[in-house]
Scaffold this active site. Sequence first.
Site, PDB file in Angstrom:
ATOM      1  N   ASP A  52       0.822  -1.228   0.000  1.00 52.83           N
ATOM      2  CA  ASP A  52       0.000   0.000   0.000  1.00 52.83           C
ATOM      3  C   ASP A  52       0.848   1.267   0.000  1.00 52.83           C
ATOM      4  O   ASP A  52       2.055   1.218   0.244  1.00 52.83           O
ATOM      5  CB  ASP A  52      -0.872   0.020   1.263  1.00 52.83           C
ATOM      6  CG  ASP A  52      -2.049  -0.915   1.157  1.00 52.83           C
ATOM      7  OD1 ASP A  52      -2.414  -1.280   0.016  1.00 52.83           O
ATOM      8  OD2 ASP A  52      -2.603  -1.289   2.205  1.00 52.83           O
ATOM      9  N   TYR A 110       6.093  -9.714   7.152  1.00 51.10           N
ATOM     10  CA  TYR A 110       6.009  -8.270   7.341  1.00 51.10           C
ATOM     11  C   TYR A 110       6.510  -7.934   8.742  1.00 51.10           C
ATOM     12  O   TYR A 110       6.435  -8.760   9.651  1.00 51.10           O
ATOM     13  CB  TYR A 110       4.559  -7.789   7.224  1.00 51.10           C
ATOM     14  CG  TYR A 110       4.064  -7.632   5.816  1.00 51.10           C
ATOM     15  CD1 TYR A 110       4.185  -6.413   5.152  1.00 51.10           C
ATOM     16  CD2 TYR A 110       3.466  -8.701   5.137  1.00 51.10           C
ATOM     17  CE1 TYR A 110       3.718  -6.257   3.852  1.00 51.10           C
ATOM     18  CE2 TYR A 110       3.002  -8.554   3.833  1.00 51.10           C
ATOM     19  CZ  TYR A 110       3.137  -7.321   3.202  1.00 51.10           C
ATOM     20  OH  TYR A 110       2.673  -7.164   1.917  1.00 51.10           O
TER      21      TYR A 110
END
Lengths: 256, 256
Positions: A52, A110
């Site tokens: 994103d 992540y």
Amino acid sequence: MRILLKVSYDGTAYHGWQMQPGEPETIEGRLNRCLTELTGAQTEVIGCSRTDAGVHSKGNICVFDTSSGIPPERYVPALNGILPTDIRVLDSFRVDDCFHPRHTDTRKTYCYRFYHGDICPPFERLYRHHVYGPIDTNAMQRAASAFKGEHDFAAFCAAGSQAETTVRTIYDVVIKRTAADPLSEYIDIYITGGGFLYNMVRIIAGTLLEVGRGRIGPEDIQDVIDSRDRSRTGPTLPACGLTLERIDFDEGIPAV
Amino acid sequence: MRILLKVSYDGTAYHGWQMQPGEPETIEGRLNRCLTELTGAQTEVIGCSRTDAGVHSKGNICVFDTSSGIPPERYVPALNGILPTDIRVLDSFRVDDCFHPRHTDTRKTYCYRFYHGDICPPFERLYRHHVYGPIDTNAMQRAASAFKGEHDFAAFCAAGSQAETTVRTIYDVVIKRTAADPLSEYIDIYITGGGFLYNMVRIIAGTLLEVGRGRIGPEDIQDVIDSRDRSRTGPTLPACGLTLERIDFDEGIPAV
């Protein structure tokens, strides 16, 4: 031939990975322009993870097809010579023409990074989310284990997701604390999964932060997951704290 | 009353500390505007170290006079609430009205940071100078000791300096190496001195880098200093690698 690139970037200045209408600057768009310039033919990458806006990466993966005679390993220095310094190509090599990074099973790791202290140093502000006040990281670690395994993560999915199913598998959640100075600390949440819903990692990090602040009990996380109710989870934390650390392909990468 | 501020900043977006004609953004200018807004009266800081454009700080010191009733320690949260996040006030307290940070003997410690490896990660690019190829840090450390003591540093002064004398005292030069990953390392040069000429730390760092690359012998540094000849020293390295780490006042700070 099909070439794979491993790409690291500081996402601060970009509207995410994926090209978008209206031409805001994206990582994908920038790579496409540089590859087109280098190879002399319109070239488009296929990315593995569509990070994103504002999210960073230490190892996103993409591939592109080219008939250029540039040796595969030369794309590292050639691209780094023309890309801005907030995007770096770490590795490049030829892969099987059928290898598609989004149609292949992966484990993605992540990391969501916090700076926990009264004043966030200017040098950390782009890469960590600033939090202050009491935070119980032991409670966060207890809560973290509830996320492991296959679950319906509907409660951890931002509105607007087009995913066909909200079932995902998380392999590991690890919380690391490191002293920054006598009064401050780094809190890093590493999450490894087979794939993630829209904003899922940032909502999990926001929910674990609520646990750390005592607003959600660590023993209640299983209930929150089972509820499939977005209103019971924590907020979507800011993009700056999130980094795609690595992508591992379950069956390896078919280098040629 | 006179208030002291300890200020940290990411210098990337600023034209240095000092206010300049033509109104480019500076740290000093930004602090003055915020203090004027907070106190409701025109307020101007007196800085200790006028760092150059792009140079960072972890602890620059400045003072200002005010008749505002804001308690001295409240300037930390009040200023941090309205300053951009690349400038942070770390401490604030009242000092003797006669205390002038530039007319007081200090020891200033600067650090010049290198990223030594083939590819500079995006996350280091703003705070380290990227170098690659063989670098002999042992030779650099041997050369470093030649800088210690009182010397005429005319050879290490950029043109345009208005200093009355080019004699300065360096108390310590320490070179630290830390592994970044198996193939790369951080090289940090810490330099402590009683004061520095224009660009002096960046020219010393550039000269030590030439030693590391074998272009200047560590045993020749004394000669280079004695020559007072700018053409015999290394280049002025980029501002991004330089951080003002701390300022120690020889006789302490006269807090009130």
